[in-house]
Design an enzyme around this catalytic site. Structure first.
Site, PDB file in Angstrom:
ATOM      1  N   ASP A 306     -20.094 -72.460  44.957  1.00 34.91           N
ATOM      2  CA  ASP A 306     -19.746 -71.245  44.873  1.00 34.91           C
ATOM      3  C   ASP A 306     -18.248 -70.589  44.078  1.00 34.91           C
ATOM      4  O   ASP A 306     -17.450 -72.098  44.165  1.00 34.91           O
ATOM      5  CB  ASP A 306     -19.843 -70.169  45.421  1.00 34.91           C
ATOM      6  CG  ASP A 306     -19.207 -68.566  45.578  1.00 34.91           C
ATOM      7  OD1 ASP A 306     -19.419 -68.373  44.483  1.00 34.91           O
ATOM      8  OD2 ASP A 306     -20.276 -68.219  46.382  1.00 34.91           O
TER       9      ASP A 306
HETATM   10  C1  BGC Z   1     -19.595 -64.719  44.701  1.00 38.49           C
HETATM   11  C2  BGC Z   1     -21.038 -66.141  43.427  1.00 38.49           C
HETATM   12  C3  BGC Z   1     -21.026 -65.148  42.888  1.00 38.49           C
HETATM   13  C4  BGC Z   1     -19.322 -66.470  41.829  1.00 38.49           C
HETATM   14  C5  BGC Z   1     -19.714 -65.984  40.330  1.00 38.49           C
HETATM   15  C6  BGC Z   1     -18.324 -65.658  43.828  1.00 38.49           C
HETATM   16  O1  BGC Z   1     -17.455 -65.097  44.277  1.00 38.49           O
HETATM   17  O2  BGC Z   1     -19.514 -65.429  46.114  1.00 38.49           O
HETATM   18  O3  BGC Z   1     -21.968 -65.107  44.223  1.00 38.49           O
HETATM   19  O4  BGC Z   1     -21.763 -65.544  42.180  1.00 38.49           O
HETATM   20  O5  BGC Z   1     -18.578 -65.827  42.630  1.00 38.49           O
HETATM   21  O6  BGC Z   1     -19.007 -65.041  40.093  1.00 38.49           O
END
Ligand code: BGC
Length: 767
Positions: A306
């Protein structure tokens, strides 16, 4: 470098398991593998390292933030050989054409400079939520409330189709964290609190997004990224991205269940939980990443981090001393692609770590193979960009589905004295900060990360606008309370006295209350109670004695125990998105009937947050003890609760056998009759209770659900197939077990006792 117990465990585990055995989640395809090997053979170390890095599009933007800077493209793709990009320019949605044009620039550069296609990924969360002209469906929590798998499928299909139409082959969906803690700001991104329901819905969505053949994804399907693997939704503090403590048996039995279902359905990628479980940051947890998924399932897909979570290993979690150690830790634990949003130099870190031997060449090649395999499976080598007609993009068909999903997702929680449906003659006053807002109807991940539907989609109806159209001449609007434009998580009382005055000449007051949109950390809060301003508004309006309808528009169940008694009727619309206002108007008018049920427990007290599958020993009614327990499940509304304008009667609950063992499959049937005077749909929920077990049993568990549509007087027999193994639980030793003894199966207030004749304990980790 510090020695890490986590890594040592992982190595031991890898050695013990050797090559994948047992299941193979996705069947290997020899042509896919041959292509992967052919590409891998010709790659330099730098090119390999580049494939393991994913950057945010902002690293390529020029000063306008609306176009790509060619010099940055030369550096990031040309020199650093970065293999993947994510997110939207200028942090907001663009049209399909604009998105496709932006991807083309990157893709052309990638093919010219590396000869390997770049893979672009987007957060499409409830439909094509990062395209200005795409279709939005209700958020997953609403899809859960429909208890109708059809909508998970429809949403997945439309999301894949419209995303592909914009030249993007990868979505960071479905979200399958269990929404078991209402304090957590991402509850609404899930289908609800129950593992079985989450698994069923997420599998439908996965299959709809990817299609049936994960080795050959066609031009109307995309790769999924299951997220967030695993156990993300229950931080001890309730705050996003903070540590969780989860018993290993619960982790396997409940939190892993939806992921398992989707891996087995062919999910090609998964994104890792940003936080930590039992003290181990998930991004460094080799047992979970390499062990549970790759080894135990023989899964050859890709694990992506993530956002900046490798950095978090040293910046936040203090399990690594610096960036390089963090990168090594993550990749050695099983990470295949680092979402390192702003740092193209991450590629150099990987190169150095391989040269220093801190990441083995074998692990590097394994991770690169996984990235290449994904690209081959998506057909990106033959079609880095594609020409294909998408005639249904943004069309009426998808819009209708979204409207229907919204209709089936709204939950009628209270309807005293038959206030609803309206007769059409009542004068209606609409109040509250959610009355005239599209942003609040759609929630986060809507045109922008935090949600900005009012700025992008004024063509849709707010609740007030939809009621105004449906009841001409009968509807007025005075907000009373609005969200603070300077601090959008707060609200301001602006004209409560005016609202009270207006209420005097209304027949019914509709208070649209709840939350503004939010996502992730900005949605953290210190008090689950609905805001004081909103409660005061309801109290002031109730004081004049007109019937009140509360419309709850919120991503999580905010506590309303003190104002609920003031209302004659309550509807929880959650986050129904762009067609939610219209759906609500149709339901309040009685043009349609309510059929949504709560996919979570609506708690009443802040010190008594519950899920429906609590332990028998938590509740006075289900246990007798030698202490004066005061444990009472006093919730506002239970999981699975929802009213209708008609009534349903259940009869003839039948089970195919009174006794069974682990190899059997039980058939459970029940007759459901519409005993009222309107057509209606009923979500039929089947539960099991293990009456005696070696670990304190859950009071009940959902084992099946179905949705039936019945005319007045009509009866339908609903049939559930229940493999006996689905009644098993994970014991204290981490093994699945089905224990001899009695089980109660219950449905619609009826129940039947069945007996398991022999205990079975499974040796394999997943059954
Ligand atoms: C979130 C994810 C997301 C990623 C990309 C993160 O902050 O937890 O769910 O897919 O960002 O945008």
């Amino acid at each position: 470098m510090k020695k890490h117990p986590i890594l040592l465990t992982a190595l031991a585990l890898t050695a013990a398991c050797g090559s994948p055995k047992g299941e193979q989640a996705i069947p290997a395809d020899k042509d896919v593998e041959a292509k992967v090997e052919q590409v891998l053979k010709g790659m330099s170390l730098k090119e390999k390292a580049g494939q393991l890095v994913q950057l945010n599009i902002s690293v390529l933007e020029d000063a306008s933030r609306e176009a790509i800077d060619p010099a940055k493209l030369d550096y990031v793709i040309g020199e650093q050989k970065v293999g993947s990009i994510l997110n939207v320019m200028h942090d907001k949605a663009h049209s399909r054409e604009e998105t496709a044009a932006m991807v083309k620039l990157i893709q052309d550069k990638s093919m010219e400079a590396i000869g390997i296609p770049c893979i672009y990924g987007l957060d499409m969360i409830h439909g094509a939520t990062y395209l200005t002209d795409g279709t939005f469906y209700p958020q997953e929590i609403n899809i859960g409330a429909t208890f109708n798998r059809t909508y998970a499928r429809m949403m997945g299909h439309a999301m894949a189709y419209e995303t592909r139409a914009a030249q993007v082959p990868w979505v960071f969906s479905p979200v399958m964290d269990l929404g078991r803690d209402p304090r957590w700001p991402r509850l609404w991104e899930s289908f609800g609190e129950d593992p079985y329901m989450q698994a069923e819905m997420a599998r439908e969505e996965t299959l709809a997004l990817q299609g049936d053949d994960p080795n050959h994804i066609d031009l109307e399907h995309v790769a999924v990224s299951l997220k967030h693997f695993v156990g993300y939704g229950v931080p001890v503090s309730g705050k996003d991205r903070t540590p969780a403590i989860i018993a290993e048996n619960d982790l396997r039995e409940k939190f892993f269940a939806p992921f398992l279902a989707c891996f087995r359905a062919g999910a090609l990628t998964a994104m890792v939980n940003s936080a930590s479980i039992n003290g181990i940051p998930t991004h460094a947890n080799a047992v979970l990443l390499s062990g549970w998924v790759k080894e135990q399932l023989g899964w050859d897909g890709l694990l992506v981090t993530d956002w900046a979570d490798i950095d978090n290993l040293y910046v936040r979690d203090h399990v690594a001393a610096d960036k390089r150690e963090a990168v090594a830790m993550g990749i050695n634990a099983g990470i295949d692609m680092i979402m390192d949003p702003y740092d193209p130099a991450c590629v150099d870190d990987i190169v150095a770590l391989v040269e220093e031997g801190r990441i083995s060449k074998a692990r590097l090649d394994d991770a690169v193979r996984r990235v290449l395999r994904l690209k081959v499976r998506l057909g990106l080598f033959e079609n880095p960009l594609w020409e294909h007609d998408y005639p249904y993009f943004g069309g009426h068909g998808f819009a209708h589905e979204s409207y229907d999903a919204a209709l089936e997702s709204l939950v009628l929680l209270k309807n005293e004295g038959g206030l609803l449906p309206f007769k059409g003659t009542e004068r209606l006053l609409v109040c509250g900060p959610n009355a005239n807002s599209l942003r609040t109807l759609s929630g986060g991940w809507s045109y922008t990360w935090q949600g900005a539907a009012d700025d992008f989609a004024p063509q849709y109806n707010t609740i007030f606008e939809a009621l105004f159209d449906r009841f001409p001449g009968k509807v007025s609007w005075v907000p009373g309370v609005v969200y603070d434009p300077a601090d959008w998580q707060k609200d301001l009382a602006i004209n409560v006295p005016q609202a009270v005055r207006a209420a005097q000449s209304a027949d019914v007051v509709i208070c649209c209350i709840g939350e503004n949109s939010y996502c992730e950390t900005p949605g953290n809060m210190d008090d689950l109670n609905l805001s004081a301003n909103q409660k005061e508004l309801v109290k002031a309006l109730a004081a004049i004695g007109k019937p009140i309808l509360l419309v709850l528009n919120e991503g999580r169940p905010r506590l309303i125990g003190d104002i609920e008694p003031l209302a004659k009727a309550v509807v929880d619309v959650m986050l129904p998105s762009n067609f939610g206002g219209d759906a609500l108007a149709a339901l309040l008018a009685g043009d349609e009937n309510f059929s949504g049920k709560l996919p979570f427990t609506y708690s009443k007290h802040i010190n008594a947050l519950h899920t429906y599958d609590y332990k028998v020993s938590e509740h006075r009614e289900t246990m007798e003890g030698s202490y004066n327990y005061d444990a009472v499940m006093d919730v506002q509304w239970p999981f699975g609760f929802g009213l209708s304008y008609t009534s349903f009667a259940y009869s003839n609950l039948k089970v195919s056998a009174e006794t069974f063992d682990a190899s059997d499959e039980l058939t459970v049937s029940v007759d459901v009759t519409n005993t009222g005077s309107r057509p209606g749909k009923e979500a039929v929920l089947l539960y099991s209770s293990d009456l005696v077990a070696s670990l304190i049993p859950d009071v009940k568990r959902l084992r099946g659900f179905d949705k039936v549509s019945l005319n007045p007087g009509e009866t339908h027999t609903v049939v559930f197939t229940l493999p006996a193994s689905s009644l098993a639980f994970v014991g204290a030793d981490g093994k699945w077990r089905l224990e001899a003894g009695d089980f109660r199966l219950s449905c619609g207030g009826l129940s039947a006792l069945v007996n398991c004749t022999a205990t079975k304990v499974w040796d394999q980790p997943n059954i």
